[in-house]
Motif scaffolding. Structure first.
Motif, PDB file in Angstrom:
ATOM      1  N   LEU A 168      12.991 -81.778-110.444  1.00  0.00           N
ATOM      2  CA  LEU A 168      13.605 -82.883-111.175  1.00  0.00           C
ATOM      3  C   LEU A 168      12.674 -83.284-112.316  1.00  0.00           C
ATOM      4  CD1 LEU A 168      14.778 -85.101-108.170  1.00  0.00           C
ATOM      5  CD2 LEU A 168      16.148 -83.442-109.440  1.00  0.00           C
ATOM      6  N   GLU A 169      13.236 -83.776-113.395  1.00  0.00           N
ATOM      7  CA  GLU A 169      12.438 -84.190-114.548  1.00  0.00           C
ATOM      8  C   GLU A 169      12.633 -85.674-114.790  1.00  0.00           C
ATOM      9  OE1 GLU A 169      12.146 -81.320-117.969  1.00  0.00           O
ATOM     10  OE2 GLU A 169      14.001 -80.563-117.037  1.00  0.00           O
ATOM     11  N   GLU A 214      16.648 -83.804 -91.752  1.00  0.00           N
ATOM     12  CA  GLU A 214      15.237 -83.567 -92.045  1.00  0.00           C
ATOM     13  C   GLU A 214      14.947 -84.055 -93.463  1.00  0.00           C
ATOM     14  OE1 GLU A 214      13.044 -82.395 -89.978  1.00  0.00           O
ATOM     15  OE2 GLU A 214      14.438 -81.908 -88.342  1.00  0.00           O
ATOM     16  N   SER A 215      13.699 -84.515 -93.669  1.00  0.00           N
ATOM     17  CA  SER A 215      13.344 -85.031 -94.993  1.00  0.00           C
ATOM     18  C   SER A 215      13.059 -83.882 -95.959  1.00  0.00           C
ATOM     19  CB  SER A 215      12.122 -85.938 -94.893  1.00  0.00           C
ATOM     20  OG  SER A 215      11.016 -85.221 -94.397  1.00  0.00           O
ATOM     21  N   VAL A 216      13.305 -84.140 -97.221  1.00  0.00           N
ATOM     22  CA  VAL A 216      13.106 -83.143 -98.281  1.00  0.00           C
ATOM     23  C   VAL A 216      12.378 -83.813 -99.444  1.00  0.00           C
ATOM     24  CG1 VAL A 216      14.236 -81.575 -99.903  1.00  0.00           C
ATOM     25  CG2 VAL A 216      15.189 -81.880 -97.604  1.00  0.00           C
ATOM     26  N   ALA A 217      11.359 -83.106 -99.976  1.00  0.00           N
ATOM     27  CA  ALA A 217      10.647 -83.593-101.160  1.00  0.00           C
ATOM     28  C   ALA A 217      10.967 -82.670-102.340  1.00  0.00           C
ATOM     29  CB  ALA A 217       9.142 -83.634-100.906  1.00  0.00           C
ATOM     30  N   ASN A 230       6.380 -86.538-104.392  1.00  0.00           N
ATOM     31  CA  ASN A 230       6.220 -86.501-102.931  1.00  0.00           C
ATOM     32  C   ASN A 230       7.118 -87.478-102.190  1.00  0.00           C
ATOM     33  OD1 ASN A 230       4.158 -84.529-103.143  1.00  0.00           O
ATOM     34  ND2 ASN A 230       2.636 -86.127-103.500  1.00  0.00           N
ATOM     35  N   ALA A 231       8.090 -88.070-102.879  1.00  0.00           N
ATOM     36  CA  ALA A 231       9.035 -88.950-102.187  1.00  0.00           C
ATOM     37  C   ALA A 231       9.876 -88.132-101.204  1.00  0.00           C
ATOM     38  CB  ALA A 231       9.939 -89.663-103.195  1.00  0.00           C
ATOM     39  N   GLN A 232      10.182 -88.721-100.056  1.00  0.00           N
ATOM     40  CA  GLN A 232      10.938 -88.046 -99.001  1.00  0.00           C
ATOM     41  C   GLN A 232      12.385 -88.535 -99.051  1.00  0.00           C
ATOM     42  OE1 GLN A 232       9.445 -85.638 -96.992  1.00  0.00           O
ATOM     43  NE2 GLN A 232       7.720 -85.977 -98.404  1.00  0.00           N
ATOM     44  N   PHE A 233      13.299 -87.590 -99.305  1.00  0.00           N
ATOM     45  CA  PHE A 233      14.734 -87.896 -99.347  1.00  0.00           C
ATOM     46  C   PHE A 233      15.378 -87.425 -98.046  1.00  0.00           C
ATOM     47  CE2 PHE A 233      13.475 -87.909-103.735  1.00  0.00           C
ATOM     48  CZ  PHE A 233      14.251 -88.894-104.325  1.00  0.00           C
ATOM     49  N   PHE A 260      18.845 -91.856 -98.264  1.00  0.00           N
ATOM     50  CA  PHE A 260      17.616 -92.658 -98.155  1.00  0.00           C
ATOM     51  C   PHE A 260      16.512 -92.034 -99.011  1.00  0.00           C
ATOM     52  CE2 PHE A 260      19.937 -93.243 -94.252  1.00  0.00           C
ATOM     53  CZ  PHE A 260      19.772 -94.578 -93.919  1.00  0.00           C
ATOM     54  N   LYS A 261      15.650 -92.901 -99.565  1.00  0.00           N
ATOM     55  CA  LYS A 261      14.415 -92.443-100.226  1.00  0.00           C
ATOM     56  C   LYS A 261      13.253 -93.187 -99.585  1.00  0.00           C
ATOM     57  CE  LYS A 261      12.711 -93.950-104.113  1.00  0.00           C
ATOM     58  NZ  LYS A 261      12.467 -94.277-105.543  1.00  0.00           N
TER      59      LYS A 261
END
Length: 620
Positions: free
Chosen positions: A161-162, A250-253, A229-232, A186-187
């Motif tokens: 992402l930019e 599961e979380s994704v960064a 490094n935010a977890q989505f 969620f973030k």
């Protein structure tokens, strides 16, 4: 389970006896009950998990005159369908030919209906009917089917992402649930609300065969630098048999791209400090993403900057590498610096290596250090730490060994130095001979006490030649003892010869013959000449005391005899006289035996005097 509702209570179904009873009225009653009950008016609810068995109790009291029981189901805008029948009189069970429930039904004796492999289509109102000769009793039960959806998964994820650009982050999908679930994004554990920076779209799909729902939610997101490094995550909320539940993915960064705003230089080492001989890795980095790939490094002593990747390595550094190190972007717009200190430690031991000295000589020892910080010095001898540094004004054999002077910089891990002094103390052989007689007097133990280094070789000789049967103690601090056992029949002279590379020393000792004891009782011998004399003195005192006690006992016995002789007859007087005559003979035997011991002990005293004279001669 639900309690009877007012609407159900007001239903027009017959609840009282029919008058008069007749088959026509019974059929009319069944038809009326089928038309009367409508979906949604069930008195009981059964919640079932998709695929499990549906258990439908009848919830009616079985009358005594029951003829049969039946089950049917009702659906909105459709006619009732009978599916199971059990006769109370014939004890038989029949299942209606309904394709949807073929081979799935079981009706027990208490009229509980079981339906295997629950499906979404089983969400209906089922009615239990108990029929007597003159009445019909009914109880409806509503079936609810639930299916837990699959764990949500984020698919079709963006590669990166930019910042300041709205882009599809991914899709959250949860499949095969019932009833339909709701998806939430969620973030970092916080719900994402739809905004200009977070656009959410949701769609639902239904499987026409199973009736299960699949829910999909897409997220378009405009990130900032803080989203690095935010977890989505996403979750699905659905209803189950026990109420509302939630399953989270599961979380994704995601990789967030943003420009470089700062440069940083780092020193990468295995330890917190650097010492001479280490390798230093410099790392230059920018806080942008993707990070810059090339930098300028400014090294002390180098006139021009060095163009390199983000890593620059210096190998085997010396103390002169201490100084300021810098790095910058290739356009030199951003720069950072750091100070590096290379620690060092030098040690000098005098003397060192192998040193050979003679016993009694002096040996000065010094250990000096030079270091970048305060250092700690300690000494070890033969792997044992010493309390103080060694000092030798007069060397002894026990001073020989391996001495280690070691120093460390406590602030610098792994920086230590050591040097070794191997001290050898040599000396000519020195000999002293001793002897002792065994406890039972059967042999004599002759010992040759030897000092010297290198270890002297010992040889024993006598007038009969070389003696080979010897024993040796452990060689410790330049000393050991060589022993032999002999039982000479006559006086002999023994010679101990000790020889090493420095000298040959000879000492002789006269040994008297073994005297055979006259008594069968063993004689006690001490291990030391002085102790032997003391024991003999104690023995003589004991004998004298014993004789005095015996005389006292004899006097008392004689007095008692004289007193009793006045009151006894002649025969008794004769017997008493014989007893008194016997007592002096016992005393005489005890005195003779004790005298023999004294003579033998006095003989040992004379032998020890000869031994001392021989030793004085040997030393002379």
């Amino acid at each position: 389970m639900e309690t009877p509702s007012a609407a159900a209570a007001a239903c027009c179904c017959p609840r009282r006896p029919l008058q008069p009873p007749s088959r026509l009225l019974l059929l009319l009653s069944l038809l009326l009950s089928a038309l009367c009950l409508r979906p949604g008016l069930g008195l009981y609810t059964v919640n079932t998990v998709y695929g499990d068995a549906i258990i439908l109790p009848c919830h009616l009291e079985v009358p005594n005159d029951l003829r049969f029981g039946k089950w049917k189901y009702e659906m909105a805008n459709k006619a009732s369908e009978f599916i199971a029948f059990r006769s109370a009189t014939k004890k038989t069970v029949q299942y209606d030919d309904v394709l949807e429930y073929k081979d799935r039904l079981n009706l027990s004796e208490n009229y509980t209906l079981s339906i295997s492999n629950a499906r979404i289509s089983d969400e209906k109102r089922f009615v239990c009917m108990l029929v007597t000769e003159d009445n019909v009793f009914e109880q409806p039960t509503v079936v609810k089917v639930f299916k837990q959806p699959s764990q949500p998964e984020i698919i079709s994820r963006a590669t990166f992402l930019e910042t300041e650009q709205l882009k599809t982050l991914g899709e959250c999908i949860s499949q095969d649930g019932y009833p339909k679930g709701n998806l939430t994004w969620f973030k970092n554990g916080v719900v994402l609300q739809p905004t200009e920076e977070a656009v959410i779209n949701e769609q639902t799909k239904v499987n026409q065969t199973t009736g299960l729902y699949t829910v999909i939610s897409s997220l378009e997101y405009k990130p900032t630098k803080d989203d690095t490094n935010a977890q989505f995550t996403c979750s699905v909320t659905y209803f189950g048999p026990t109420g509302q539940e939630t399953i989270r993915s599961e979380s994704v960064a995601f990789d967030i791209h943003y420009p470089t705003e700062k440069v940083k230089i780092q020193v990468l080492t295995e330890r917190n400090t650097i010492k001479e001989g280490d390798n230093i890795t410099l790392k230059c980095s920018g806080n942008g993403n993707p990070p810059p790939q090339e930098f300028f490094f400014y090294i002390p002593g180098e006139p021009d900057p060095i163009r390199s990747s983000s890593l620059y390595v210096l190998t085997d550094v010396r103390r002169n590498a201490t100084g300021e190190y810098r790095c910058s972007l290739t356009d030199e717009s951003l720069m950072d610096s750091t100070i590096i200190t290379v620690h060092y430690l030098d040690l000098s031991l005098t003397p060192s290596g192998e040193v050979i000295k003679q016993i009694g000589e002096a040996l000065p020892v010094s250990c000096t250090i030079s270091s970048s910080r305060n250092a700690t010095v300690f000494w070890m001898k033969d792997n044992t730490r010493m309390r103080a540094s060694p000092s030798f004004s007069s060397l002894q054999y026990q001073d020989a060994g391996n001495y280690i002077c070691e120093t460390t910089l406590q602030e610098v891990e792994g920086l230590k130095k050591r040097q070794i002094l191997t001290l050898i103390v040599e000396g000519k052989p020195q000999i002293k001979m001793t002897k002792r007689t065994s406890t039972d007097g059967s042999y004599k133990m002759i010992a040759c006490h030897v000092e010297g280094f290198p270890k002297p070789a010992v040889q024993w000789t006598s007038s009969g030649g070389v003696i080979n049967k010897t024993e040796e103690t452990k060689y410790v601090n330049g000393k050991f003892i060589s022993k032999i056992k002999i039982a000479p029949e006559e006086n002999v002279t023994l010679t101990c010869i000790a020889e090493n590379q420095l000298e040959r020393t000879v000492t002789s000792l006269n040994v008297s013959a073994i005297s055979i004891p006259e008594s069968d009782e063993p004689e006690e011998k001490s291990d030391d000449n002085r102790e032997n004399v003391n024991d003999q003195a104690k023995l003589i005192v004991g004998i004298v005391v014993g004789l005095l006690l015996a005389a006292l006992i004899a006097g008392v016995a004689y007095w008692l005899y004289m007193k009793k002789s006045k009151d006894v007859n002649g025969e008794s007087q004769k017997e008493a006289a014989q007893n008194i005559q016997t007592l002096p003979r016992q005393e005489s035997y005890f005195f003779m035996s004790a005298s023999k011991h004294v003579d033998k002990d006095l003989g040992n005293i004379e032998e020890n005097k000869k031994l001392e004279e021989n030793n004085h001669k040997s030393e002379a």
